[in-house]
Enzyme design. Structure first.
Site, PDB file in Angstrom:
ATOM      1  CD  GLU A 138      -1.910   2.257   1.418  1.00 13.25           C
ATOM      2  OE1 GLU A 138      -1.237   2.953   0.611  1.00 13.25           O
ATOM      3  OE2 GLU A 138      -2.366   2.704   2.463  1.00 13.25           O
ATOM      4  CD  GLU A 147       3.299   9.387   1.456  1.00 12.19           C
ATOM      5  OE1 GLU A 147       3.489   8.160   1.425  1.00 12.19           O
ATOM      6  OE2 GLU A 147       2.316   9.892   1.997  1.00 12.19           O
TER       7      GLU A 147
END
Length: 377
Positions: A138, A147
């Site tokens: 995930e 990110e």
């Protein structure tokens, strides 16, 4: 895997290609968030997220039964546990933070410690004893790519996935849509309040201490413009705020994507307006799909979407990018958008964006193009 607005998002392994000093900063600024159970709990309470991954694993159990699985950024270990419960022969669960200790504890408590091996370290550095049939992770951040955790998943895939192996998720898409929202008015009000407060501060400092601070006003204004007006805003939008046709700006095949392919995202799209409204922002979201590969398809395709939802959506929400000035639009108008998103030079996990919007009215009138710089931090 974002859980707090404008906070780091995925329980992750390290970024690829970072210098040692960069890794130290990465651990301090990024990984530490995921070492806390409160942060894991916020993600585990996202029912849309949880239901999608649970369905993807158990409705496609043939991909897992008797197979070797690698969970990249296992966090609490729940995906690794599900993989074992679905029949995996072996699960390597890689986690960079001390959350690995909790993942081991959960694996023991759920009777799968003989199958799930939790390895603390970054996926770029760990060594596995064998290739894997499935990589599950995930990895998604705000607007999918914030990110840069997908870098680590790509690294894991290139190092450890068998030629006929599958990725969970297997595909991803990024979306943009025109929206109506009062967030821009609120942010402008907050900015004006901040500047009024600064003006009083300058006056008081001159009056009481004999120092003229006005030389810093330009820099102060720039800081606050970025914070209030040029930074994306986390929000869970209602579908009725979407006033035009959403457009896909990026499609990713997780089995073949490269880091170079996701380092920059550029697109040109046209969005048709559905109603008379004030177009005050663009909204960005993503969806991912679990469907295996052409060579090794799943039993049932599962979708996880972060689109606006009347029931509240997901912890990812949507990212709102304010347009300055807003546009008055009518049904049948078209808005042409030229979009670019690149990684910030200061922090590769954050994103710098630029939108150029051009309104074409149904009547034939064309408005001048307006360019807006935004930051996803």
């Amino acid at each position: 895997m974002a859980s707090l607005p404008n906070a780091a998002g995925a329980a992750a392994s390290g970024s690829s290609g970072a210098r040692p000093v960069d890794k130290e900063v990465d651990f301090a600024n990024y990984f530490c968030t995921y070492a806390y159970l409160y942060h894991q709990k916020e993600m585990l309470c996202d029912r849309v997220r949880m239901d999608a991954y649970h369905s993807a694993v158990f409705r496609n159990a043939p991909h897992f039964k008797g197979k070797v699985v690698l969970d990249v950024g296992t966090g609490s270990g729940i995906l690794a546990i599900w993989s074992a419960q679905a029949g995996a022969r072996k699960v390597f669960a890689v986690e960079a933070t001390n959350m690995a200790e909790h993942a081991r504890e959960l694996a023991r408590a759920n009777g799968v410690a003989d199958i799930v091996e939790v390895i603390q370290g970054t996926v770029e550095d760990v060594e596995l004893p064998e290739k894997v049939d499935v990589i599950i992770s995930e990895w998604m951040g705000y607007f999918l790519l914030r990110e840069s955790m997908f870098d680590s998943v790509i690294c894991a895939r290139d190092r450890w996935l068998k030629p006929d192996g599958v990725m969970y998720p297997s595909h991803a898409r990024m979306w943009l849509a025109p929206i109506r929202t009062g967030l821009g008015d609120k942010k402008r009000e907050d900015f004006d309040i901040a500047m009024d407060d600064w003006s009083l501060f300058v006056q008081d400092t001159q009056t009481y201490y004999g120092v003229n601070m006005n030389a810093l006003t330009k820099a102060y204004r720039a800081e606050h413009e970025k914070y209030y007006l040029k930074s994306s805003i986390w929000n869970n939008l209602h579908p009725n705020q979407v006033i035009g046709q959403p457009a896909v700006i990026k499609e990713i095949d997780c089995l073949t994507a490269t880091v170079d392919e996701i380092r920059e995202v550029r697109a040109q799209v046209t969005m048709s307006i559905r109603m008379e409204a004030r177009l005050s922002a663009l909204a960005g979201w993503f969806d991912v799909h679990f469907r295996g590969s052409a060579q090794n398809p799943g039993v049932e395709e599962i979708e996880l979407t972060t689109a606006p939802d009347e029931h509240g959506g997901t912890h990812w929400g949507q990212q709102v990018f304010l347009l300055t000035p807003p546009l008055s639009v009518n049904k049948g108008d078209n808005v042409n958008i030229s979009f670019s998103m690149v990684r910030s030079k200061e922090n590769h996990r954050l994103m710098d964006m630029e939108f150029t919007n051009e309104l074409h009215e149904l009547s034939g009138r064309k408005h001048p193009a307006v360019t807006t710089k935004m930051y996803l931090e």
